[in-house]
Design a protein around this motif. Structure first.
Motif, short mmCIF file in Angstrom:
data_model
loop_
_atom_site.label_atom_id
_atom_site.label_comp_id
_atom_site.label_asym_id
_atom_site.label_seq_id
_atom_site.Cartn_x
_atom_site.Cartn_y
_atom_site.Cartn_z
N ARG A 37 2.96 9.03 7.18
CA ARG A 37 2.34 8.97 6.04
C ARG A 37 3.11 8.51 4.76
O ARG A 37 2.96 7.71 4.14
CB ARG A 37 1.21 9.85 6.03
CG ARG A 37 0.31 9.61 4.74
CD ARG A 37 -0.63 10.79 4.56
NE ARG A 37 0.10 12.15 4.46
CZ ARG A 37 0.49 12.63 3.47
NH1 ARG A 37 0.71 12.07 2.48
NH2 ARG A 37 1.05 13.85 3.51
N GLU A 91 4.69 5.19 4.79
CA GLU A 91 3.85 4.02 4.78
C GLU A 91 3.37 4.04 3.25
O GLU A 91 2.96 3.14 2.74
CB GLU A 91 2.72 4.23 5.74
CG GLU A 91 3.31 3.90 7.22
CD GLU A 91 2.43 3.85 8.36
OE1 GLU A 91 2.49 3.29 9.48
OE2 GLU A 91 1.40 4.84 8.04
N ASP A 92 3.22 5.02 2.74
CA ASP A 92 2.62 5.00 1.31
C ASP A 92 3.58 4.52 0.53
O ASP A 92 3.16 4.07 -0.52
CB ASP A 92 2.22 6.80 0.85
CG ASP A 92 1.04 7.22 1.41
OD1 ASP A 92 0.25 6.60 2.17
OD2 ASP A 92 1.04 8.48 1.13
N ARG A 93 4.77 4.43 0.87
CA ARG A 93 5.86 3.51 -0.03
C ARG A 93 6.03 2.13 0.55
O ARG A 93 7.15 1.82 0.04
CB ARG A 93 7.21 4.67 0.12
CG ARG A 93 7.07 6.03 -0.57
CD ARG A 93 7.12 5.87 -1.92
NE ARG A 93 6.99 7.28 -2.70
CZ ARG A 93 6.92 7.46 -3.99
NH1 ARG A 93 7.19 6.22 -4.77
NH2 ARG A 93 7.13 8.62 -4.73
#
Length: 298
Positions: free
Chosen positions: A151, A154-156
């Motif tokens: 996560r 993917e948040d980056r």
């Protein structure tokens, strides 16, 4: 006539030997793992690669962030060095936390922030490794779930492929990037999450395929349809002497410890990665950025 060394000669030789051992230890524990960084270049002639597709790929494996062995300033150094190579594509092959060897754990959110600084026209793509699972207490207790680092990446804006594939193109020439889920996600269990047939079933045309697999042990099962398999995990054995890594087992007679592996016309490149695990030592296999020039003309 046998001439025996004098006591002084014996002691001098003993002292020199002890000095060599001490110097080697300092190098293996400090210089090579913490201060060296090399770029290892490959331009393999792949039988299932489109020669018109000229692609530069930077491969980053096994960061194992922690103090003192992989602090954030070292990660930043690797990011800057990778960007300076101007790759078309950056691939991250898993094992972002350090595991039990860490003297001090570092927050993976900060690692993900630094990884966001990697730049490539075709993007930065990642898979997970066994330590990404082993370091996450929640998924280990449940024997299921999603490691937090997925996560965070993917948040980056860094997609993490787990038994997935994406079709990309360079100068109008397509290729597929596929990534397997980890083969050793649960500590102490042999059960893996990789689905090689299901992953390759997602490929819908005859464009070349790059396959990311954290552990190289699956290579004997990879079909000829895959142009090149990319793996990490082994750290090159961390001690590699005279072209051999004695700590890494062969798989069906194939040496999968490090470098460019060719078997039955299939190709794999195993990165030595950056970090350390189990023992804080590297000798003969310095931390490396792997740089691929695919389709390169002589």
């Amino acid at each position: 006539m046998l001439i025996l060394p004098s006591r002084r000669q014996f002691l001098t030789g003993l002292g020199a030997g002890a000095g060599l051992v001490a110097a080697t230890g300092v190098y293996a524990f400090d210089v090579e793992p913490l201060h060296r960084l090399v770029v290892t270049r490959y331009a393999p002639a792949l039988p299932r690669w489109n020669p018109e597709l000229r692609l530069r790929v930077a491969v980053l494996a096994d960061f194992h962030v922690c103090e003192p062995f992989m602090p954030f300033d070292r990660v930043a150094e690797i990011v800057d060095a990778t960007n300076a190579l101007k790759p078309d594509l950056v691939l991250m092959l898993g094992d972002y936390p350090a595991g039990r060897i860490a003297w001090r754990r570092l927050p993976l959110a900060e690692f993900a922030r630094l990884a966001e600084g990697l730049k490539a026209p075709l993007g930065v793509h990642a898979i997970l490794g066994n330590h990404d699972w082993w370091d996450d207490e929640q998924v280990q207790r449940a024997r299921a779930g999603t490691p937090a680092v997925k996560r965070l990446l993917e948040d980056r804006g860094i997609p993490v492929l787990e038994n997935g594939a994406v079709r990309l193109a360079k100068d109008g020439h397509p290729f597929w990037l596929a990534g397997l889920a980890d083969q050793q996600p649960f500590y102490g269990l042999e059960t893996g999450l990789e689905d090689l047939p299901g992953t390759l079933a997602l490929i819908t045309d005859d464009a070349p395929v790059l396959l990311m697999a954290h552990e190289p042990y699956i290579f004997p099962e990879v079909p000829e349809r895959v142009a090149l398999t990319l793996a990490g995990h082994t750290h090159g054995g961390q001690v590699r002497l005279f072209g051999r890594s004695p700590a890494i087992r062969r798989v069906r007679g194939i040496d999968v410890s490090y470098g460019h592996v060719v078997a039955d016309g299939r190709h794999m490149i195993v990165s030595g990665g950056f970090g350390v695990s189990r023992m804080p030592v590297r000798l003969g296999v310095p931390p490396e950025i792997v740089l691929l020039d695919l389709g390169a003309r002589a």
